[in-house]
Design a protein around this motif. Structure first.
Motif, PDB file in Angstrom:
ATOM      1  N   SER A   1       0.834  -1.211   0.000  1.00 10.94           N
ATOM      2  CA  SER A   1       0.000   0.000   0.000  1.00 10.94           C
ATOM      3  C   SER A   1       0.867   1.258   0.000  1.00 10.94           C
ATOM      4  CB  SER A   1      -0.921  -0.015   1.231  1.00 10.94           C
ATOM      5  OG  SER A   1      -1.601   1.209   1.353  1.00 10.94           O
ATOM      6  N   LEU A   2       1.931   1.274   0.809  1.00  7.93           N
ATOM      7  CA  LEU A   2       2.813   2.438   0.856  1.00  7.93           C
ATOM      8  C   LEU A   2       3.530   2.634  -0.474  1.00  7.93           C
ATOM      9  CD1 LEU A   2       4.399   1.933   4.391  1.00  7.93           C
ATOM     10  CD2 LEU A   2       2.450   3.335   3.772  1.00  7.93           C
ATOM     11  N   ALA A   3       3.982   1.532  -1.105  1.00  5.65           N
ATOM     12  CA  ALA A   3       4.674   1.634  -2.390  1.00  5.65           C
ATOM     13  C   ALA A   3       3.739   2.176  -3.463  1.00  5.65           C
ATOM     14  CB  ALA A   3       5.226   0.268  -2.788  1.00  5.65           C
ATOM     15  N   LEU A   4       2.490   1.712  -3.481  1.00  8.13           N
ATOM     16  CA  LEU A   4       1.519   2.215  -4.453  1.00  8.13           C
ATOM     17  C   LEU A   4       1.284   3.704  -4.260  1.00  8.13           C
ATOM     18  CD1 LEU A   4      -1.042  -0.729  -4.365  1.00  8.13           C
ATOM     19  CD2 LEU A   4       0.393  -0.071  -6.301  1.00  8.13           C
ATOM     20  N   ASN A   5       1.293   4.153  -3.010  1.00  9.07           N
ATOM     21  CA  ASN A   5       1.142   5.578  -2.743  1.00  9.07           C
ATOM     22  C   ASN A   5       2.275   6.369  -3.395  1.00  9.07           C
ATOM     23  OD1 ASN A   5      -0.003   7.889  -0.888  1.00  9.07           O
ATOM     24  ND2 ASN A   5       2.205   7.916  -0.643  1.00  9.07           N
ATOM     25  N   ASN A   6       3.527   5.887  -3.218  1.00  5.05           N
ATOM     26  CA  ASN A   6       4.673   6.592  -3.797  1.00  5.05           C
ATOM     27  C   ASN A   6       4.628   6.589  -5.320  1.00  5.05           C
ATOM     28  OD1 ASN A   6       5.594   7.151  -1.289  1.00  5.05           O
ATOM     29  ND2 ASN A   6       7.312   5.753  -1.317  1.00  5.05           N
ATOM     30  N   ILE A   7       4.199   5.464  -5.902  1.00  4.16           N
ATOM     31  CA  ILE A   7       4.059   5.405  -7.355  1.00  4.16           C
ATOM     32  C   ILE A   7       3.017   6.420  -7.811  1.00  4.16           C
ATOM     33  CG2 ILE A   7       3.299   3.928  -9.260  1.00  4.16           C
ATOM     34  CD1 ILE A   7       4.526   1.561  -7.685  1.00  4.16           C
ATOM     35  N   GLY A   8       1.950   6.549  -7.023  1.00  2.00           N
ATOM     36  CA  GLY A   8       0.945   7.566  -7.332  1.00  2.00           C
ATOM     37  C   GLY A   8       1.535   8.962  -7.312  1.00  2.00           C
ATOM     38  N   VAL A   9       2.438   9.221  -6.347  1.00  2.00           N
ATOM     39  CA  VAL A   9       3.095  10.531  -6.272  1.00  2.00           C
ATOM     40  C   VAL A   9       3.912  10.787  -7.546  1.00  2.00           C
ATOM     41  CG1 VAL A   9       4.816  11.897  -5.041  1.00  2.00           C
ATOM     42  CG2 VAL A   9       3.177  10.528  -3.765  1.00  2.00           C
ATOM     43  N   ALA A  10       4.652   9.748  -8.014  1.00  2.00           N
ATOM     44  CA  ALA A  10       5.464   9.918  -9.220  1.00  2.00           C
ATOM     45  C   ALA A  10       4.585  10.252 -10.422  1.00  2.00           C
ATOM     46  CB  ALA A  10       6.264   8.644  -9.481  1.00  2.00           C
ATOM     47  N   TYR A  11       3.485   9.527 -10.572  1.00  2.00           N
ATOM     48  CA  TYR A  11       2.584   9.834 -11.690  1.00  2.00           C
ATOM     49  C   TYR A  11       1.972  11.225 -11.543  1.00  2.00           C
ATOM     50  CZ  TYR A  11       2.768   5.172 -13.740  1.00  2.00           C
ATOM     51  OH  TYR A  11       3.178   4.022 -14.355  1.00  2.00           O
ATOM     52  N   PHE A  12       1.719  11.633 -10.308  1.00  2.00           N
ATOM     53  CA  PHE A  12       1.196  12.982 -10.076  1.00  2.00           C
ATOM     54  C   PHE A  12       2.178  14.028 -10.596  1.00  2.00           C
ATOM     55  CE2 PHE A  12       0.767  16.837  -7.606  1.00  2.00           C
ATOM     56  CZ  PHE A  12      -0.599  17.069  -7.605  1.00  2.00           C
ATOM     57  N   LYS A  13       3.456  13.828 -10.276  1.00  2.00           N
ATOM     58  CA  LYS A  13       4.475  14.772 -10.741  1.00  2.00           C
ATOM     59  C   LYS A  13       4.573  14.775 -12.264  1.00  2.00           C
ATOM     60  CE  LYS A  13       6.361  16.023  -6.718  1.00  2.00           C
ATOM     61  NZ  LYS A  13       6.698  17.378  -6.316  1.00  2.00           N
TER      62      LYS A  13
ATOM     63  N   GLU B   1      -4.690  10.534 -13.753  1.00  2.00           N
ATOM     64  CA  GLU B   1      -5.570   9.366 -13.699  1.00  2.00           C
ATOM     65  C   GLU B   1      -4.825   8.153 -13.129  1.00  2.00           C
ATOM     66  OE1 GLU B   1      -8.676   9.320 -14.107  1.00  2.00           O
ATOM     67  OE2 GLU B   1      -8.953  11.335 -14.935  1.00  2.00           O
ATOM     68  N   ARG B   2      -3.584   7.960 -13.601  1.00  2.88           N
ATOM     69  CA  ARG B   2      -2.797   6.841 -13.052  1.00  2.88           C
ATOM     70  C   ARG B   2      -2.457   7.078 -11.586  1.00  2.88           C
ATOM     71  NH1 ARG B   2       1.532   4.129 -17.237  1.00  2.88           N
ATOM     72  NH2 ARG B   2       0.035   3.535 -18.847  1.00  2.88           N
ATOM     73  N   ALA B   3      -2.192   8.324 -11.251  1.00  5.59           N
ATOM     74  CA  ALA B   3      -1.913   8.641  -9.847  1.00  5.59           C
ATOM     75  C   ALA B   3      -3.112   8.276  -8.980  1.00  5.59           C
ATOM     76  CB  ALA B   3      -1.577  10.118  -9.703  1.00  5.59           C
ATOM     77  N   LEU B   4      -4.314   8.691  -9.423  1.00  4.95           N
ATOM     78  CA  LEU B   4      -5.522   8.406  -8.661  1.00  4.95           C
ATOM     79  C   LEU B   4      -5.777   6.902  -8.576  1.00  4.95           C
ATOM     80  CD1 LEU B   4      -7.912   9.694  -7.181  1.00  4.95           C
ATOM     81  CD2 LEU B   4      -9.155   9.722  -9.353  1.00  4.95           C
ATOM     82  N   ASP B   5      -5.493   6.182  -9.665  1.00  4.27           N
ATOM     83  CA  ASP B   5      -5.686   4.730  -9.667  1.00  4.27           C
ATOM     84  C   ASP B   5      -4.801   4.060  -8.617  1.00  4.27           C
ATOM     85  OD1 ASP B   5      -6.588   2.140 -10.862  1.00  4.27           O
ATOM     86  OD2 ASP B   5      -4.460   1.998 -11.361  1.00  4.27           O
ATOM     87  N   ASN B   6      -3.528   4.489  -8.521  1.00  4.43           N
ATOM     88  CA  ASN B   6      -2.624   3.900  -7.523  1.00  4.43           C
ATOM     89  C   ASN B   6      -3.040   4.252  -6.109  1.00  4.43           C
ATOM     90  OD1 ASN B   6      -0.041   2.441  -8.661  1.00  4.43           O
ATOM     91  ND2 ASN B   6      -0.529   4.075 -10.102  1.00  4.43           N
ATOM     92  N   TYR B   7      -3.520   5.502  -5.893  1.00  2.00           N
ATOM     93  CA  TYR B   7      -3.997   5.879  -4.558  1.00  2.00           C
ATOM     94  C   TYR B   7      -5.201   5.022  -4.160  1.00  2.00           C
ATOM     95  CZ  TYR B   7      -1.060  10.058  -4.828  1.00  2.00           C
ATOM     96  OH  TYR B   7      -0.002  10.914  -4.921  1.00  2.00           O
ATOM     97  N   ASN B   8      -6.127   4.816  -5.107  1.00  2.00           N
ATOM     98  CA  ASN B   8      -7.317   4.017  -4.796  1.00  2.00           C
ATOM     99  C   ASN B   8      -6.945   2.564  -4.498  1.00  2.00           C
ATOM    100  OD1 ASN B   8      -9.216   6.085  -5.003  1.00  2.00           O
ATOM    101  ND2 ASN B   8      -9.445   5.824  -7.211  1.00  2.00           N
ATOM    102  N   ARG B   9      -5.972   2.018  -5.247  1.00  5.92           N
ATOM    103  CA  ARG B   9      -5.511   0.650  -4.961  1.00  5.92           C
ATOM    104  C   ARG B   9      -4.893   0.564  -3.566  1.00  5.92           C
ATOM    105  NH1 ARG B   9      -1.534  -1.070  -9.562  1.00  5.92           N
ATOM    106  NH2 ARG B   9      -1.368  -2.919  -8.197  1.00  5.92           N
ATOM    107  N   ALA B  10      -4.112   1.594  -3.212  1.00  3.31           N
ATOM    108  CA  ALA B  10      -3.487   1.618  -1.887  1.00  3.31           C
ATOM    109  C   ALA B  10      -4.541   1.680  -0.786  1.00  3.31           C
ATOM    110  CB  ALA B  10      -2.530   2.800  -1.779  1.00  3.31           C
ATOM    111  N   LEU B  11      -5.563   2.536  -0.990  1.00  2.34           N
ATOM    112  CA  LEU B  11      -6.637   2.656   0.011  1.00  2.34           C
ATOM    113  C   LEU B  11      -7.432   1.359   0.111  1.00  2.34           C
ATOM    114  CD1 LEU B  11      -7.861   6.285  -0.765  1.00  2.34           C
ATOM    115  CD2 LEU B  11      -6.890   5.493   1.397  1.00  2.34           C
TER     116      LEU B  11
END
Length: 691
Positions: free
Chosen positions: A167-179, A184-194
């Motif tokens: 879950s923590l790793a998916l959050n960081n991947i979401g941050v990278a896509y956000f940058k 959309e990919r960032a939000l997808d990774n955040y939702n998977r983490a949650l």
């Protein structure tokens, strides 16, 4: 969200303990004073633990002090040869360096200790370092590299099936896509983490993850939804909200309210976030909030306040390596100067904005990003294919097993049929065999009784021989020990009388005899001492102490220099750094002393040759290799094996009756090693000891 290094803290119990421990004591000053007093009195592993706690105490309040304590911790770990503590110390250094904007240094430190972690198969440490490298590259604006490292840490965590860490790793991947503005990919990774957190009931850093989702919703222009979800995060942590969570949450609210044109609330939230960032000396969020406040003041048409925020921001950004913040600052400058009619300044900052943006969001970045994503997706596809292939193979194996069972069943029926036919013949044969076996058993019983009697006799004789051998060995050891002690007393008296006589006698001839007698007595004393050492080695139990080869070799060389060195003689040592080896200190020293003393004693005394001895100590895998090389008089091949025997001398120079190399072999074998003599390619004599 941008402060995503906090997601590594679950893997850093040393930091968590350090942060919360002071609140359990009576006052922070008392806690620090007690640690500093303890630091003055401790050494080794305990000193490292104190330095770690001091680092943790200052982390978040004084990053420079944190760096100093992390550096000292790394030095202690290196001295101990403790690779795990070296890796943990390096992580501490990198975290503090990253917080004050020294990104290149943090990356260099992380990569150094990552190589140590991978070499020692420290998977847990490797996954944390991959995550930390991702954070550092995020700060530099190299989002493709950050994503690559985040995906590597995700792969390890998926292999370990650690869902909370996934879950923590998916959050960081979401941050990278956000940058990378792939919201959309960032939000997808955040939702998977949650979703994972909800599945396992994990509340750790839940509010942080929710705030990250809120920030990406701001970028997707879903402002009311973003405000709602950030306020939900504040409700989860309530009065116990961490300052880092509040700092990021207020920043998100400030950004959302600014976009919704609710400027007063935007300013209030951004100022709260800025105050917390200044308190933590968090330069990243100081920059973010200064940019937001500059934009808010532009809406209030307070150009002076807007430029003042930008001036402070660019001053901080220029001293760090936060490239992404500089992009936003340049763009804001150009907007302000456009509004003020200063087109020259506006054009200059617009040009800087375009150049920096092109350098960060370059074609190389897009190409590398595509490569990273393709490799990751390919890894997932290969895993799916492998799973399907495993199902197919399992079915094939099942079908094969069913076929084998059918064949075996047919064979069983056939065997039962055949066995029924021969059963009668077997029964008849068994009757005849039974009579024969009974006769043979009677004969065997008679032979066994005679054999048992013979074995008992031989066993009794062997026990008597063993007892006699043990008694003789014990008597021999006792004889050597008592004889050595008994002779040393009169020998000491003899030496004393020689010394007195040398002072009183004036006749040169008599003095010469007395000095020779004194030298002979000293040699005899050395031989007796070495006989006692042999007795001690035979009866000792090897210890398990850390061996500092540098210090031990230097001590032996100093001892030899005190005893006197031949003219022009040179001693060199080449000892591999960071050798970790545990053995018996006294036995290792006996080996080194005798080999080095032997090389000096049998040096080449020709004036055309500069005599030397070189000590080389290396470690490869689990093997220690000690080589003592000299250009002395050498040893004939015929004498190579004899030199390790007691009282065997290959030269008349031997002053101790040929015991030194026997001591070396005895101590080496006691430690489970081997010692050999040979010749180097240059023709020098080489003694090699291996453990």
């Amino acid at each position: 969200m941008y402060q995503n290094f906090i997601l590594t803290l679950k893997a850093l119990p040393l930091v968590i303990v350090g942060i919360f421990l002071p609140s359990l004591l009576n006052g922070q000053d008392h806690y620090v004073d007690s640690l500093n007093r303890k630091l003055e009195m401790t050494r080794g592993e305990e000193r490292w633990e104190v330095l770690k706690n001091l680092f943790s105490y200052y982390y978040g309040s004084d990053y420079q002090k944190s760096i100093d304590y992390a550096n000292n911790a790394y030095a202690v770990a290196t001295h101990l040869g403790d690779s795990m503590r070296m890796v943990r110390s390096g992580r501490m250094q990198g975290m503090a360096l990253e917080k004050i904007g020294r990104i290149d240094e943090s990356i260099m430190v992380y990569k150094d200790v990552l190589s140590i972690a991978q070499r020692n198969s420290y998977d847990d440490q490797s996954k944390y370092l991959f995550n930390s490298l991702g954070i550092s590259y995020m700060s530099r604006g190299q989002f493709d590299k950050a994503l690559e490292y985040y995906l590597q840490t995700l792969a390890i965590r998926e292999k370990q099936d650690a869902k909370d860490e996934i879950s923590l790793a998916l959050n960081n991947i979401g941050v990278a896509y956000f940058k990378l503005k792939d919201y959309e990919r960032a939000l997808d990774n955040y939702n998977r983490a949650l979703s994972i957190k909800e599945e396992i009931g994990d509340m750790y850093l839940l509010e942080q993850l929710i705030i990250n989702k809120g920030l990406v919703l701001v970028s997707l222009k879903k402002y009311p939804e973003a405000v709602e979800i950030i306020n939900r995060a504040f409700e989860i942590c309530g009065l116990n909200c961490d300052d880092i969570v509040r700092k990021e949450g207020y920043f998100g609210l400030g950004s959302a309210y600014l976009a919704m044109k609710n400027y007063n609330e935007a300013k209030t939230a951004s100022e709260k976030s800025l105050e917390l960032a200044r308190k933590q000396n968090d330069k990243v969020f100081i920059l973010f909030n200064l940019e937001t406040l500059s934009a808010i003041n532009m809406e209030f048409k307070d150009w002076e306040a807007s430029l003042e925020s930008l001036d402070e921001a660019i001053n901080i950004a220029n001293k760090t390596q936060f490239s992404l913040n500089l992009i936003h600052i340049y763009r804001s400058y150009s907007t302000v100067y456009d509004t003020l009619g200063d087109y020259r300044q506006a054009s200059m900052y617009r040009e800087k904005y375009i150049q920096l943006k092109d350098s960060i969001y370059s074609a190389d970045l897009i190409k590398n990003l595509a490569r990273v994503q393709t490799e990751f997706e390919e890894r997932e596809n290969m895993a799916t294919i492998a799973a399907k292939e495993e199902v197919i193979k399992r079915q094939e194996r099942l079908n094969f097993a069913i076929g084998i069972i059918a064949v075996l069943a047919t064979l069983l029926i056939f065997v039962l049929y055949r066995s029924n036919l021969i059963k009668k013949r077997v029964n008849n044969a068994l009757s005849d065999a039974k009579a024969t076996i009974e006769a043979q058993n009677r004969e065997l019983s008679r032979l066994n009784k005679g054999l048992e009697k013979t074995v008992d006799t031989r066993t009794a004789e062997l026990q008597v021989s063993n007892a006699s051998l043990h008694r003789v060995n014990a008597e021999l050891d006792n004889f050597i020990y008592k004889t050595s002690h008994d002779i040393r007393g009169p020998l000491a008296s003899l030496k004393g009388m020689c010394n007195v006589a040398i002072m009183d006698v004036k006749d040169e001839t008599a003095l010469g005899y007395l000095k020779k007698l004194e030298i002979t007595a000293e040699r005899l004393n050395t031989i007796l001492t070495r006989l006692l050492i042999i007795n001690q080695i035979n009866h000792s139990t090897p210890g398990k102490d850390p061996i500092d080869f540098d210090s031990m070799v230097n001590d032996v060389i100093l001892l030899e220099k005190k005893k006197g060195m031949p003219p022009r003689f040179k001693i060199d040592s080449e000892i591999q750094e960071r050798i970790t080896f545990f053995s018996d200190k006294e036995l290792i020293r006996i080996i080194l002393e005798n080999l080095i003393d032997n090389a000096i004693k049998f040096h080449n005394d020709s004036e055309r040759i500069n005599p030397f001895v070189r000590i080389v100590i290396t470690k490869k895998d689990s093997q220690i290799d000690i080589r003592v090389i000299d250009n002395g008089i050498g040893i004939d091949a015929a004498d190579a094996e004899k030199v390790f025997q007691m009282f065997s001398r290959a030269s008349e120079r031997s002053e101790t009756g040929g015991i030194g190399l026997y001591l070396t072999r005895t101590a080496t074998e006691k430690l489970g090693g081997t010692v050999k003599i040979g010749t180097t390619e240059e023709g020098f004599t080489e003694f090699r000891v291996r453990f």
